[in-house]
Scaffold this motif. Sequence first.
Motif, PDB file in Angstrom:
ATOM      1  N   ASN A 249     -12.184  18.290  -2.477  1.00 19.88           N
ATOM      2  CA  ASN A 249     -11.069  17.783  -3.595  1.00 19.88           C
ATOM      3  C   ASN A 249     -10.831  16.334  -3.636  1.00 19.88           C
ATOM      4  N   LEU A 250      -9.893  16.043  -4.610  1.00 19.56           N
ATOM      5  CA  LEU A 250      -9.442  14.825  -4.714  1.00 19.56           C
ATOM      6  C   LEU A 250      -7.992  14.744  -5.109  1.00 19.56           C
ATOM      7  N   VAL A 251      -7.293  14.590  -4.045  1.00 21.81           N
ATOM      8  CA  VAL A 251      -5.753  14.819  -3.857  1.00 21.81           C
ATOM      9  C   VAL A 251      -4.987  13.666  -3.974  1.00 21.81           C
ATOM     10  N   ILE A 252      -4.103  13.307  -4.676  1.00 18.80           N
ATOM     11  CA  ILE A 252      -3.310  12.027  -4.914  1.00 18.80           C
ATOM     12  C   ILE A 252      -1.947  12.832  -4.603  1.00 18.80           C
ATOM     13  N   LYS A 253      -1.282  11.953  -3.437  1.00 16.82           N
ATOM     14  CA  LYS A 253      -0.040  12.347  -2.988  1.00 16.82           C
ATOM     15  C   LYS A 253       0.840  11.057  -3.158  1.00 16.82           C
TER      16      LYS A 253
ATOM     17  N   ALA B   4      -9.963   3.440  -8.227  1.00 16.41           N
ATOM     18  CA  ALA B   4     -11.507   2.925  -7.872  1.00 16.41           C
ATOM     19  C   ALA B   4     -11.269   1.733  -7.030  1.00 16.41           C
ATOM     20  N   GLY B   5     -10.062   1.104  -6.655  1.00 19.97           N
ATOM     21  CA  GLY B   5      -9.918  -0.080  -5.616  1.00 19.97           C
ATOM     22  C   GLY B   5      -9.961  -1.389  -6.266  1.00 19.97           C
ATOM     23  N   HIS B   6      -9.620  -1.582  -7.389  1.00 18.43           N
ATOM     24  CA  HIS B   6      -9.421  -2.903  -8.065  1.00 18.43           C
ATOM     25  C   HIS B   6      -8.383  -3.832  -7.272  1.00 18.43           C
ATOM     26  N   PRO B   7      -8.843  -5.072  -6.797  1.00 16.52           N
ATOM     27  CA  PRO B   7      -8.078  -5.880  -5.968  1.00 16.52           C
ATOM     28  C   PRO B   7      -6.628  -6.136  -6.604  1.00 16.52           C
ATOM     29  N   LYS B   8      -6.619  -6.166  -7.942  1.00 17.10           N
ATOM     30  CA  LYS B   8      -5.140  -6.396  -8.574  1.00 17.10           C
ATOM     31  C   LYS B   8      -4.078  -5.503  -8.571  1.00 17.10           C
ATOM     32  N   TYR B   9      -4.835  -4.148  -8.045  1.00 20.34           N
ATOM     33  CA  TYR B   9      -3.664  -3.004  -8.034  1.00 20.34           C
ATOM     34  C   TYR B   9      -3.616  -2.621  -6.645  1.00 20.34           C
ATOM     35  N   THR B  10      -2.196  -2.739  -6.115  1.00 15.32           N
ATOM     36  CA  THR B  10      -2.008  -2.665  -4.747  1.00 15.32           C
ATOM     37  C   THR B  10      -1.024  -1.081  -4.865  1.00 15.32           C
TER      38      THR B  10
ATOM     39  N   GLY C  69       1.947   6.152  -0.567  1.00 17.37           N
ATOM     40  CA  GLY C  69       1.171   7.221  -1.052  1.00 17.37           C
ATOM     41  C   GLY C  69      -0.167   7.482  -0.247  1.00 17.37           C
ATOM     42  N   GLU C  70      -0.970   8.335  -0.561  1.00 13.08           N
ATOM     43  CA  GLU C  70      -2.225   8.772   0.065  1.00 13.08           C
ATOM     44  C   GLU C  70      -3.265   9.144  -1.275  1.00 13.08           C
ATOM     45  N   VAL C  71      -4.567   8.917  -1.159  1.00 12.32           N
ATOM     46  CA  VAL C  71      -5.592   9.298  -1.928  1.00 12.32           C
ATOM     47  C   VAL C  71      -6.525   9.903  -0.896  1.00 12.32           C
TER      48      VAL C  71
ATOM     49  N   VAL D 274      -7.360   5.087   0.806  1.00 13.20           N
ATOM     50  CA  VAL D 274      -6.458   3.905   0.242  1.00 13.20           C
ATOM     51  C   VAL D 274      -7.006   2.530   0.750  1.00 13.20           C
ATOM     52  N   GLU D 275      -7.510   2.426   1.961  1.00 16.44           N
ATOM     53  CA  GLU D 275      -7.722   1.162   2.714  1.00 16.44           C
ATOM     54  C   GLU D 275      -9.284   0.881   2.545  1.00 16.44           C
ATOM     55  N   MET D 276     -10.016   1.650   1.797  1.00 16.91           N
ATOM     56  CA  MET D 276     -11.322   1.427   1.525  1.00 16.91           C
ATOM     57  C   MET D 276     -11.592   0.323   0.244  1.00 16.91           C
ATOM     58  N   PRO D 277     -12.435  -0.504   0.525  1.00 18.01           N
ATOM     59  CA  PRO D 277     -12.825  -1.273  -0.660  1.00 18.01           C
ATOM     60  C   PRO D 277     -13.584  -0.296  -1.801  1.00 18.01           C
TER      61      PRO D 277
END
Length: 248
Positions: A3-7, A54-60, A64-66, A74-77
């Motif tokens: 699943n996809l979990v956003i915490k 999606a990992g857009h570089p302007k959004y930090t 939290g975790e995904v 979170v740390e993945m490009p």
Amino acid sequence: MSNLVIKNLHVSVETNEGDKPILHGVDLTINPGEIHAIMGPNGSGKSTLAYALAGHPKYTITEGEVLLEGENIVEMPADERARAGLFLAMQYPVEVPGVTVSNFLRTAKTAIDGEAPALRTWVSDLKDSMKALRMDDDFAQRDLNTGFSGGEKKRNEILQMKLLKPKFAVLDETDSGLDVDALRIVSEGVNSVHGETNVGIALITHYTRILQYIKPDHVHVFVDGKVAESGGAELATQLENEGYDRFL
């Protein structure tokens, strides 16, 4: 878990005045095959969620975790997130002159799968997918999104999803700028992919009209960068009748 979990997701966006906090603790779980409609007024953080996932570089992501199938991305490009099974259909697809739709799609498919698809199979799959989305054969030889109408751009996004077969897809205002016919065709494409692959979907939208074609299992109201309320499909009907005033 699959699943996809956003915490507790907190996200800031890069602006001319510095980083601006937009999301303030988003919690959301999407299971395979589920369709989640994310609704809310302008500026509530819906598209920020899409780009951050999606990992857009302007959004930090500041907190939290995904978790995608139990792995924190979170740390993945962006490219690694895509290979892990996450897909973003953009609200404003980028025009790329000089790169044909066919070349772009085959390159993307190769990057996702780690090997190039067999040419004969690829040509057949591309033609069948385009036919399902009512695209002319010559569409594949046009430059990516260059000179496309709004409906063509959105259909091209769904064509990508159909061929790349992600595990989870974020559709960022896929209905914006579409007339009634284009909306129906795009919705049929989304439903087709959903039926074929059991993809989990986060469908971001302002309006309920697309939900007449794509039936959500869950509806979430975004206000001030967080989920203000969640419910079933009946919540979308309530929003259509009452608007967002009670949340503001």
